[in-house]
Design a protein around this motif. Structure first.
Motif, short mmCIF file in Angstrom:
data_model
loop_
_atom_site.label_atom_id
_atom_site.label_comp_id
_atom_site.label_asym_id
_atom_site.label_seq_id
_atom_site.Cartn_x
_atom_site.Cartn_y
_atom_site.Cartn_z
N ALA A 1 -8.88 13.02 57.57
CA ALA A 1 -8.26 11.85 58.22
C ALA A 1 -6.98 12.26 58.95
CB ALA A 1 -7.97 10.77 57.19
N VAL A 2 -6.19 13.12 58.33
CA VAL A 2 -4.96 13.59 58.98
C VAL A 2 -5.30 14.37 60.25
CG1 VAL A 2 -2.99 15.16 58.74
CG2 VAL A 2 -3.55 13.56 56.90
N LEU A 3 -6.29 15.25 60.17
CA LEU A 3 -6.70 16.02 61.35
C LEU A 3 -7.25 15.12 62.44
CD1 LEU A 3 -8.38 19.12 59.67
CD2 LEU A 3 -6.17 19.04 60.84
N ALA A 4 -8.01 14.09 62.08
CA ALA A 4 -8.54 13.14 63.07
C ALA A 4 -7.41 12.38 63.75
CB ALA A 4 -9.52 12.18 62.40
N ALA A 5 -6.39 12.01 62.97
CA ALA A 5 -5.25 11.30 63.56
C ALA A 5 -4.51 12.20 64.54
CB ALA A 5 -4.31 10.83 62.45
N ILE A 6 -4.31 13.46 64.17
CA ILE A 6 -3.64 14.41 65.07
C ILE A 6 -4.47 14.60 66.34
CG2 ILE A 6 -2.94 16.83 65.34
CD1 ILE A 6 -2.23 16.79 62.33
N ALA A 7 -5.79 14.72 66.19
CA ALA A 7 -6.66 14.87 67.35
C ALA A 7 -6.58 13.65 68.26
CB ALA A 7 -8.10 15.10 66.90
N VAL B 1 -4.03 11.57 68.63
CA VAL B 1 -2.73 11.60 69.33
C VAL B 1 -2.79 12.61 70.48
CG1 VAL B 1 -0.30 12.26 69.09
CG2 VAL B 1 -1.38 10.81 67.36
N LEU B 2 -3.39 13.77 70.25
CA LEU B 2 -3.49 14.78 71.31
C LEU B 2 -4.38 14.31 72.46
CD1 LEU B 2 -3.78 18.03 69.16
CD2 LEU B 2 -1.80 17.23 70.46
N VAL B 3 -5.45 13.58 72.15
CA VAL B 3 -6.31 13.04 73.21
C VAL B 3 -5.55 12.05 74.08
CG1 VAL B 3 -8.29 11.51 73.63
CG2 VAL B 3 -8.51 13.43 72.06
N VAL B 4 -4.82 11.15 73.46
CA VAL B 4 -4.05 10.16 74.22
C VAL B 4 -2.99 10.85 75.08
CG1 VAL B 4 -2.42 8.23 74.01
CG2 VAL B 4 -4.49 8.29 72.61
N ALA B 5 -2.29 11.82 74.50
CA ALA B 5 -1.27 12.55 75.26
C ALA B 5 -1.90 13.33 76.41
CB ALA B 5 -0.51 13.50 74.34
N GLY B 6 -3.06 13.94 76.18
CA GLY B 6 -3.74 14.69 77.24
C GLY B 6 -4.21 13.79 78.36
#
Length: 121
Positions: free
Chosen positions: A76-82, A84-89
């Motif tokens: 779940a933590v890794l999915a949340a980080i992913a 955030v990175l998708v939105v930023a990208g």
């Protein structure tokens, strides 16, 4: 490529210098291939290190929780980080690349206008 002449004395010949420059230019792609291979290997090892860190995190949480719960929390933590990175990208892409390439559109319009003009002559 013609064979390079044998060097004559310390000064060499103009043809010899051309051969040295030519052979140097031919070696550069090989160096780039080697560098690409090294970077690929480093990337693979980096991914393996990241996997080891994830497994270590799961193992650490498994000391106080069941293993399945630890794995679920880490996922779940890794999915949340992913996420955030998708939105930023996506925001970066929206800022960096216009939806319509204006220069290309203008260039194509100018080309079409010139073709029409020449066709009417």
């Amino acid at each position: 490529m013609a064979s390079c002449p044998a060097p004559s004395g310390l000064g060499g010949t103009p043809e010899g210098r051309e051969c040295i420059v030519s052979s140097t230019a031919e070696r550069r792609p090989r160096a780039a291939e080697t560098a690409g291979g090294l970077l690929g290997a480093a990337t693979l090892l980096g991914v393996l290190v990241a996997q080891a860190v994830v497994v270590s995190g799961i193992a650490a949480l498994a000391l106080v929780l069941p293993v399945w719960a630890s794995a679920l929390i880490v996922a779940a933590v890794l999915a949340a980080i992913a996420g955030v990175l998708v939105v930023a990208g996506k925001k970066q892409i929206a800022r960096a690349v216009p939806p319509v390439p204006e220069q290309t559109v203008d260039s194509v319009k100018a080309d079409v206008a010139e073709i029409k003009e020449r066709a009417h002559r």
